[in-house]
Write an enzyme that holds these catalytic residues in place. Structure first.
Site, PDB file in Angstrom:
ATOM      1  N   HIS A  59      26.951  26.245 -29.180  1.00 44.03           N
ATOM      2  CA  HIS A  59      27.378  26.562 -30.544  1.00 44.03           C
ATOM      3  C   HIS A  59      26.498  25.795 -31.528  1.00 44.03           C
ATOM      4  O   HIS A  59      26.413  24.566 -31.480  1.00 44.03           O
ATOM      5  CB  HIS A  59      28.847  26.207 -30.744  1.00 44.03           C
ATOM      6  CG  HIS A  59      29.778  27.122 -30.009  1.00 44.03           C
ATOM      7  ND1 HIS A  59      30.957  26.703 -29.452  1.00 44.03           N
ATOM      8  CD2 HIS A  59      29.679  28.457 -29.737  1.00 44.03           C
ATOM      9  CE1 HIS A  59      31.558  27.731 -28.874  1.00 44.03           C
ATOM     10  NE2 HIS A  59      30.806  28.805 -29.040  1.00 44.03           N
ATOM     11  N   ARG A 109      26.402  24.898 -34.695  1.00 42.82           N
ATOM     12  CA  ARG A 109      26.793  23.933 -35.730  1.00 42.82           C
ATOM     13  C   ARG A 109      27.230  22.585 -35.174  1.00 42.82           C
ATOM     14  O   ARG A 109      27.461  21.640 -35.938  1.00 42.82           O
ATOM     15  CB  ARG A 109      27.921  24.523 -36.557  1.00 42.82           C
ATOM     16  CG  ARG A 109      29.235  24.771 -35.808  1.00 42.82           C
ATOM     17  CD  ARG A 109      30.172  25.586 -36.683  1.00 42.82           C
ATOM     18  NE  ARG A 109      31.461  25.864 -36.048  1.00 42.82           N
ATOM     19  CZ  ARG A 109      32.406  26.601 -36.616  1.00 42.82           C
ATOM     20  NH1 ARG A 109      32.196  27.137 -37.811  1.00 42.82           N
ATOM     21  NH2 ARG A 109      33.551  26.824 -36.016  1.00 42.82           N
ATOM     22  N   GLU A 110      27.331  22.470 -33.855  1.00 47.68           N
ATOM     23  CA  GLU A 110      27.880  21.270 -33.237  1.00 47.68           C
ATOM     24  C   GLU A 110      26.774  20.237 -32.981  1.00 47.68           C
ATOM     25  O   GLU A 110      26.456  19.889 -31.844  1.00 47.68           O
ATOM     26  CB  GLU A 110      28.644  21.660 -31.970  1.00 47.68           C
ATOM     27  CG  GLU A 110      29.804  22.598 -32.283  1.00 47.68           C
ATOM     28  CD  GLU A 110      30.448  23.241 -31.060  1.00 47.68           C
ATOM     29  OE1 GLU A 110      30.056  22.905 -29.920  1.00 47.68           O
ATOM     30  OE2 GLU A 110      31.343  24.097 -31.244  1.00 47.68           O
ATOM     31  N   ARG A 163      27.628  29.430 -36.088  1.00 51.86           N
ATOM     32  CA  ARG A 163      28.076  29.101 -34.734  1.00 51.86           C
ATOM     33  C   ARG A 163      27.324  29.875 -33.646  1.00 51.86           C
ATOM     34  O   ARG A 163      27.085  29.355 -32.555  1.00 51.86           O
ATOM     35  CB  ARG A 163      29.571  29.428 -34.654  1.00 51.86           C
ATOM     36  CG  ARG A 163      30.228  29.399 -33.278  1.00 51.86           C
ATOM     37  CD  ARG A 163      31.681  29.842 -33.440  1.00 51.86           C
ATOM     38  NE  ARG A 163      32.333  30.152 -32.184  1.00 51.86           N
ATOM     39  CZ  ARG A 163      33.154  29.339 -31.532  1.00 51.86           C
ATOM     40  NH1 ARG A 163      33.396  28.135 -32.017  1.00 51.86           N
ATOM     41  NH2 ARG A 163      33.739  29.710 -30.411  1.00 51.86           N
ATOM     42  N   ARG A 212      31.217  33.081 -25.188  1.00 46.36           N
ATOM     43  CA  ARG A 212      32.088  34.203 -24.819  1.00 46.36           C
ATOM     44  C   ARG A 212      31.281  35.283 -24.103  1.00 46.36           C
ATOM     45  O   ARG A 212      31.784  36.364 -23.849  1.00 46.36           O
ATOM     46  CB  ARG A 212      32.727  34.829 -26.063  1.00 46.36           C
ATOM     47  CG  ARG A 212      33.539  33.897 -26.933  1.00 46.36           C
ATOM     48  CD  ARG A 212      34.822  33.430 -26.261  1.00 46.36           C
ATOM     49  NE  ARG A 212      35.659  32.684 -27.184  1.00 46.36           N
ATOM     50  CZ  ARG A 212      35.534  31.386 -27.446  1.00 46.36           C
ATOM     51  NH1 ARG A 212      34.568  30.688 -26.829  1.00 46.36           N
ATOM     52  NH2 ARG A 212      36.330  30.769 -28.295  1.00 46.36           N
ATOM     53  N   HIS A 237      30.100  19.945 -26.333  1.00 50.89           N
ATOM     54  CA  HIS A 237      30.470  20.664 -27.544  1.00 50.89           C
ATOM     55  C   HIS A 237      31.068  19.659 -28.523  1.00 50.89           C
ATOM     56  O   HIS A 237      31.171  18.473 -28.232  1.00 50.89           O
ATOM     57  CB  HIS A 237      31.518  21.744 -27.232  1.00 50.89           C
ATOM     58  CG  HIS A 237      30.980  22.936 -26.495  1.00 50.89           C
ATOM     59  ND1 HIS A 237      30.791  24.168 -27.086  1.00 50.89           N
ATOM     60  CD2 HIS A 237      30.604  23.086 -25.203  1.00 50.89           C
ATOM     61  CE1 HIS A 237      30.324  25.028 -26.193  1.00 50.89           C
ATOM     62  NE2 HIS A 237      30.186  24.393 -25.042  1.00 50.89           N
ATOM     63  N   TYR A 251      34.367  20.011 -31.785  1.00 54.57           N
ATOM     64  CA  TYR A 251      34.830  18.647 -31.680  1.00 54.57           C
ATOM     65  C   TYR A 251      36.277  18.650 -31.215  1.00 54.57           C
ATOM     66  O   TYR A 251      36.881  19.716 -31.037  1.00 54.57           O
ATOM     67  CB  TYR A 251      34.724  17.934 -33.041  1.00 54.57           C
ATOM     68  CG  TYR A 251      35.632  18.490 -34.124  1.00 54.57           C
ATOM     69  CD1 TYR A 251      36.900  17.958 -34.318  1.00 54.57           C
ATOM     70  CD2 TYR A 251      35.226  19.550 -34.916  1.00 54.57           C
ATOM     71  CE1 TYR A 251      37.738  18.474 -35.274  1.00 54.57           C
ATOM     72  CE2 TYR A 251      36.057  20.064 -35.871  1.00 54.57           C
ATOM     73  CZ  TYR A 251      37.324  19.534 -36.056  1.00 54.57           C
ATOM     74  OH  TYR A 251      38.159  20.063 -37.012  1.00 54.57           O
ATOM     75  N   TYR A 291      43.465  27.048 -25.863  1.00 50.07           N
ATOM     76  CA  TYR A 291      43.833  28.459 -25.919  1.00 50.07           C
ATOM     77  C   TYR A 291      42.962  29.208 -24.923  1.00 50.07           C
ATOM     78  O   TYR A 291      41.921  28.713 -24.484  1.00 50.07           O
ATOM     79  CB  TYR A 291      43.617  29.022 -27.324  1.00 50.07           C
ATOM     80  CG  TYR A 291      42.294  28.612 -27.925  1.00 50.07           C
ATOM     81  CD1 TYR A 291      41.116  29.275 -27.585  1.00 50.07           C
ATOM     82  CD2 TYR A 291      42.206  27.527 -28.797  1.00 50.07           C
ATOM     83  CE1 TYR A 291      39.896  28.880 -28.099  1.00 50.07           C
ATOM     84  CE2 TYR A 291      40.981  27.120 -29.317  1.00 50.07           C
ATOM     85  CZ  TYR A 291      39.841  27.810 -28.970  1.00 50.07           C
ATOM     86  OH  TYR A 291      38.624  27.407 -29.467  1.00 50.07           O
ATOM     87  N   GLU A 326      34.311  17.909 -25.389  1.00 49.86           N
ATOM     88  CA  GLU A 326      34.334  18.112 -26.842  1.00 49.86           C
ATOM     89  C   GLU A 326      34.288  16.743 -27.507  1.00 49.86           C
ATOM     90  O   GLU A 326      35.264  15.980 -27.465  1.00 49.86           O
ATOM     91  CB  GLU A 326      35.595  18.865 -27.264  1.00 49.86           C
ATOM     92  CG  GLU A 326      35.718  20.269 -26.686  1.00 49.86           C
ATOM     93  CD  GLU A 326      35.059  21.324 -27.566  1.00 49.86           C
ATOM     94  OE1 GLU A 326      34.474  20.954 -28.614  1.00 49.86           O
ATOM     95  OE2 GLU A 326      35.141  22.509 -27.208  1.00 49.86           O
TER      96      GLU A 326
END
Length: 418
Positions: A182, A184-185, A237, A254, A306, A308, A358, A381
């Site tokens: 991702h 932006r991480e 992202r 995904r 990853h 956060y 989730y 994370e």
């Protein structure tokens, strides 16, 4: 050369103006019961709201970014259902500008004081990261090998670094680590670089981790997206391959072909969690897939960084059911959490992705475990900085050194058991 690099950094300092995020607010929302958690879960499926963190536990608040035009309706909805919330950032745009300016200043200071491409007092661009890998390969040729695993959609080199103890033995077992799926991480990329630094430049202290294992590290899985966060849209992202005339990119986490698209992913191409037009539609996920499959049998520990949220997560991501060997993975993750807690007091939550957060199918961790047969597969994370994805330059060293303590503890247990 130094002046040229400094000029580039100065020019980059104004690049973040592509999307200002002026007036965007960050909310922390505290759900007190399962109904309110379900309400937040439904809201998270609305692309108007960007949920940074959505833990299942009632003890933890959720964090969400809301555009100016959606804020009134969002607050009215929460008030209607008596859901508690606080605004933690009234103007995200201003916060991002301040952290960006600070980061640019630190990059310049590092370049002027050391002449090196990398430090842990600033976030670095993709080209700087690749340059650092090449520096290490040149400085430690017996222990370091850097390879171009492939190219991104925009033709950037995606490089891996293989770190050994230099004994010349081939076919060793492997710990594989990646970061930056991702875009932006940013702290995840920095965390991977710090692991590389420890294993290569602090080899004597960590030689036990390299006696019977090689490490293969891919510090930037998604370079196109990462560069886009530096030049145009800080909180981007996804990848950057066009999907339609108006929508770009796929959520690479995904896009893996293991229960792909079954749950927790969007079919809407503009969504942040767009699953892709097909499994492995992205060159970046194809590259990671091939690296993992090539290590089947040798690969013993897959770790993906990853941010956060302070989590150590393991399969499955597509279902609340647990794999038959979940206790073995949990033992490794708990070792990492305990090491961090003992050293710094920071608490990490450990558990399966679905049960802690989730359900989300198509992730790299499920694929590494379920298809490439890595017996231990964990998503780490890292902690939040700033409002979540924008740690200050002064926070980087503390975050990455703390992260290393957890990774070191997990790796030691893997080396011992596998």
């Amino acid at each position: 050369m130094l002046k040229q690099l400094a000029l580039v950094l100065l020019l980059c300092g104004v690049a973040l103006a592509g999307q200002s995020y002026d007036g965007y607010k960050i909310y922390d929302v505290q759900a007190r019961n399962s109904f309110e958690k379900q309400l937040l879960l439904r809201l998270s499926q609305n692309d108007a709201y960007d949920f940074f963190d959505l833990p299942r536990s009632l003890d933890a608040s959720s964090r969400v970014m809301v555009k100016p035009e959606d804020q009134e309706g969002f607050e009215i909805l929460l008030q209607k259902h008596n859901v508690d919330f606080v605004v933690t950032d009234e103007n995200l745009g201003e916060s991002l500008r301040l952290t960006h300016e600070d980061n640019q200043k630190q990059r310049l200071m590092n370049l002027r004081s050391t002449g090196r491409s990398i430090s842990f007092t600033a976030f670095h661009r993709h080209a700087e990261i690749n340059a650092y890998l090449d520096e290490l390969a040149a400085a430690y040729p017996s222990r370091v090998k850097v390879e171009v695993a492939g190219k991104s959609y925009e033709k950037r080199d995606i490089k891996t670094i293989t770190i050994s103890n230099g004994d010349g033995k081939t076919g060793k077992k492997v710990i594989f680590l990646d970061a930056g799926i991702h875009a932006r991480e940013w702290i995840a990329h920095a965390g991977a670089l710090y692991v590389i630094h420890q294993l290569v430049e602090n080899f004597a202290a960590n030689s036990d981790l390299l006696k019977d294992f090689d490490w293969v590290i891919l510090p930037v899985v998604n370079p196109d997206g990462y560069e886009y966060t530096h030049t145009t849209t800080r909180l981007w992202r996804k990848t950057r391959k066009p999907i339609s005339s108006s929508c770009y990119g796929t959520d690479a986490n995904r896009n893996f072909d293991f229960h792909w698209g079954e749950v927790g992913a969007s079919s809407y191409s503009c969504s942040d969690t767009f699953k892709g037009e097909t499994a492995f539609s992205e060159p970046e996920t194809q590259i990671l897939r091939d690296l993992l499959l090539d290590l089947t049998g040798r690969g013993k520990f897959y770790l993906t960084l990853h941010s956060y949220g302070n989590y150590l997560l393991y399969p499955w991501g597509y279902t609340s059911a647990l794999p038959s060997t979940w206790r073995d993975i949990d033992e490794v993750a708990q070792a990492g959490a305990a090491a961090i807690k003992s050293a710094t007091g920071t608490k990490y939550t450990v558990g399966s992705s679905t049960n802690v957060l989730y359900a989300a199918a198509g992730g790299s961790d499920d694929y590494a475990f379920g298809v490439a047969n890595f017996p231990v597969s964990i998503t780490m994370e890292l902690p939040a900085g700033g409002t979540g994805f924008n740690p200050s330059a002064s926070q980087i060293q503390g975050f990455v050194s703390e992260t290393w303590l957890g990774i070191q503890a997990m790796a030691k247990l893997v080396v011992q058991k596998y």
